[in-house]
Design an enzyme around this catalytic site. Structure first.
Site, PDB file in Angstrom:
ATOM      1  N   GLN A 131       0.732  -1.183   0.064  1.00 46.83           N
ATOM      2  CA  GLN A 131       0.025  -0.077  -0.157  1.00 46.83           C
ATOM      3  C   GLN A 131       0.912   1.400   0.129  1.00 46.83           C
ATOM      4  O   GLN A 131       1.506   1.411   0.941  1.00 46.83           O
ATOM      5  CB  GLN A 131      -0.834  -0.133   1.217  1.00 46.83           C
ATOM      6  CG  GLN A 131      -1.896   1.038   1.035  1.00 46.83           C
ATOM      7  CD  GLN A 131      -2.410   0.972   2.479  1.00 46.83           C
ATOM      8  OE1 GLN A 131      -2.526   0.233   3.495  1.00 46.83           O
ATOM      9  NE2 GLN A 131      -3.935   1.959   2.676  1.00 46.83           N
ATOM     10  N   TYR A 133       0.507   4.779   0.464  1.00 45.30           N
ATOM     11  CA  TYR A 133      -0.166   5.671   0.931  1.00 45.30           C
ATOM     12  C   TYR A 133       0.986   6.822   1.602  1.00 45.30           C
ATOM     13  O   TYR A 133       1.086   7.893   1.310  1.00 45.30           O
ATOM     14  CB  TYR A 133      -1.325   5.719   1.698  1.00 45.30           C
ATOM     15  CG  TYR A 133      -2.624   4.916   0.977  1.00 45.30           C
ATOM     16  CD1 TYR A 133      -2.763   4.398  -0.059  1.00 45.30           C
ATOM     17  CD2 TYR A 133      -3.687   5.070   1.797  1.00 45.30           C
ATOM     18  CE1 TYR A 133      -4.037   4.068  -0.743  1.00 45.30           C
ATOM     19  CE2 TYR A 133      -4.945   4.679   1.280  1.00 45.30           C
ATOM     20  CZ  TYR A 133      -4.873   4.258  -0.150  1.00 45.30           C
ATOM     21  OH  TYR A 133      -6.132   3.789  -0.583  1.00 45.30           O
ATOM     22  N   SER A 170       4.086  -1.095   4.325  1.00 48.00           N
ATOM     23  CA  SER A 170       4.318  -2.720   4.925  1.00 48.00           C
ATOM     24  C   SER A 170       4.157  -3.766   3.932  1.00 48.00           C
ATOM     25  O   SER A 170       3.516  -3.870   2.834  1.00 48.00           O
ATOM     26  CB  SER A 170       2.721  -3.055   5.532  1.00 48.00           C
ATOM     27  OG  SER A 170       2.815  -2.187   6.670  1.00 48.00           O
ATOM     28  N   GLU A 253     -10.894  -1.446   4.184  1.00 41.89           N
ATOM     29  CA  GLU A 253     -10.024  -1.833   5.562  1.00 41.89           C
ATOM     30  C   GLU A 253     -10.616  -2.278   6.926  1.00 41.89           C
ATOM     31  O   GLU A 253     -10.254  -2.931   7.617  1.00 41.89           O
ATOM     32  CB  GLU A 253      -8.869  -0.903   5.557  1.00 41.89           C
ATOM     33  CG  GLU A 253      -7.779  -1.085   6.625  1.00 41.89           C
ATOM     34  CD  GLU A 253      -6.597  -0.301   6.785  1.00 41.89           C
ATOM     35  OE1 GLU A 253      -5.456  -0.494   7.168  1.00 41.89           O
ATOM     36  OE2 GLU A 253      -7.055   1.125   6.383  1.00 41.89           O
TER      37      GLU A 253
END
Length: 399
Positions: A131, A133, A170, A253
């Site tokens: 991800q 972001y 991650s 999520e």
């Protein structure tokens, strides 16, 4: 909501339980309990192989519609699957970001070509996702994204060229692809001019640098993009409307995956209770009281999560549900880590080995849980969301 289980649900529970009992044996038995909080690095390749075995037998993406390769399970049956998976002490799955976040986002916003290209590979655990972001100056304030992407060529046959930096990414070092929020309109600010791109990570223009954590692992990374490329048609949703897609993904999520999280918490709490019984601290009335309170709070969380998921989010709670739940579970998990350390007593102050930084399961829990109130939207940001968007209080002054 009705929390009772039908005969069909009970039969499904037996199916899941029997399959796990049959297959978590032999070479797979050594994977039991691996990959928990702060331990994503444990037996990663072996856990990927286990996840592919799950896929072969139809146990990945169980809540996805059948037309996209899933089982189309009801919410109740998804909860049952997660409960039985946790009770079996099966290894933590490696495909959360693809299965629980990107997959549903592609179903909602992706083109038919994107769905055909990526969804089957997520189901089969052939490609893992990261991800993209957060950035050094755009963590909790995601609208401050500065990573840029420009279109080289046409929208039909060109490529996006990406330059910038992401952080706290991650499992990027284990992943094939990343979904990346980029600024694609020069001069745009805040929520405007962002796009949601799918970017392959195995290319010369990307440098992935693991960040060592207090737990001893390196779950997350810095990712540097220097002329990295991805095809022009790998933008999800409309160009310049990436904020809408990014926020929808965060809604997923907070979806059914939170129930798996609660089941994992229950397993950790049971472990702390057993530890207290083994070393005698369970006889301390203060310890017993704290453990009992955690048990009650966890059950309230589980039921509230199921209630929220079974109700139309837009009409029921809007942004309130996700933000409240994040605040509650993050605080709860941090308290569990603190209780675990108190149960350990003096033994919690030293490492398990004289030869290096070898932490016990409970030391890792305590250290990792300190981050729960920060990642995924800090407590301060969640409280601002509730104050401004739910209670209608004046907006916080921003410089």
């Amino acid at each position: 909501m009705d929390l009772t289980y039908s005969a069909e649900d009970q039969a499904f529970r037996a199916e899941v339980r029997d399959w796990l009992a049959e297959h978590l044996t032999g070479e797979w038995a050594a994977l039991r309990g691996l990959g928990g909080a702060g331990r994503d690095h444990e037996a990663h390749d072996e856990r990927v192989a286990w996840n592919r075995l799950l896929a072969e037998h139809g146990w990945t993406c169980v809540g996805w519609p059948t037309e996209h390769g899933g089982r189309g399970l009801s919410l109740t049956q998804q909860v049952i699957f997660h409960e039985e998976y946790a009770k079996a002490d099966a290894p933590v799955r490696v495909n959360h970001l693809g299965e629980e976040l990107l997959g549903p986002t592609l179903m909602a916003f992706g083109t038919d070509e994107q769905k055909a290209r990526f969804l089957p590979r997520i189901v089969a655990v052939e490609e893992l996702w990261a991800q993209g972001y957060s950035e050094p100056n755009a963590g909790s304030d995601l609208a401050n994204v500065q990573t840029k992407a420009r279109l080289d060529g046409t929208a039909e046959s060109g490529q996006w060229v990406v330059d910038g930096q992401k952080v706290w990414t991650s499992n990027a070092h284990f992943s094939s692809w990343a979904f990346v929020v980029c600024r694609t309109e020069p001069g745009s600010q805040r929520h405007q001019g962002l796009s949601f791109l799918l970017v392959p990570l195995d290319q010369d223009g990307i440098d992935i640098r693991p960040i060592e954590q207090l737990t001893g692992g390196s779950e997350f990374n810095e990712v540097f993009f220097t002329g990295a490329r991805t095809d022009a048609d790998l933008v999800v949703g409309e160009v310049g409307q990436g904020w809408k897609v990014a926020m929808a993904l965060l809604g997923f999520e907070r979806g059914v995956s939170v129930l798996a999280q609660v089941v994992g918490f229950s397993r950790e709490l049971d472990g702390v209770v057993e530890l207290a019984k083994d070393n005698g601290t369970i006889d301390d009335p203060l310890v017993r009281d704290r453990l009992a309170a955690l048990k009650v709070e966890l059950e309230v969380m589980r039921r509230q999560a199921m209630r929220g998921l079974s109700t139309d989010t837009e009409s029921h709670s809007g942004v309130a549900g996700p933000s409240v739940f994040k605040l509650v579970w993050a605080t709860w998990h941090k308290k569990l880590g603190e209780v675990a350390m108190d149960v350990l007593g003096a033994a919690g102050l030293t490492t398990a080995s004289d030869s290096g930084y070898e932490l016990s399961r409970w030391q890792r829990l305590f250290l990792f849980a300190r981050a729960d109130t920060i990642y995924g939207g800090s407590d301060e940001v969640q409280r601002n969301i509730l104050a401004e968007r739910v209670l209608g209080l004046p907006r916080e002054a921003r410089g």
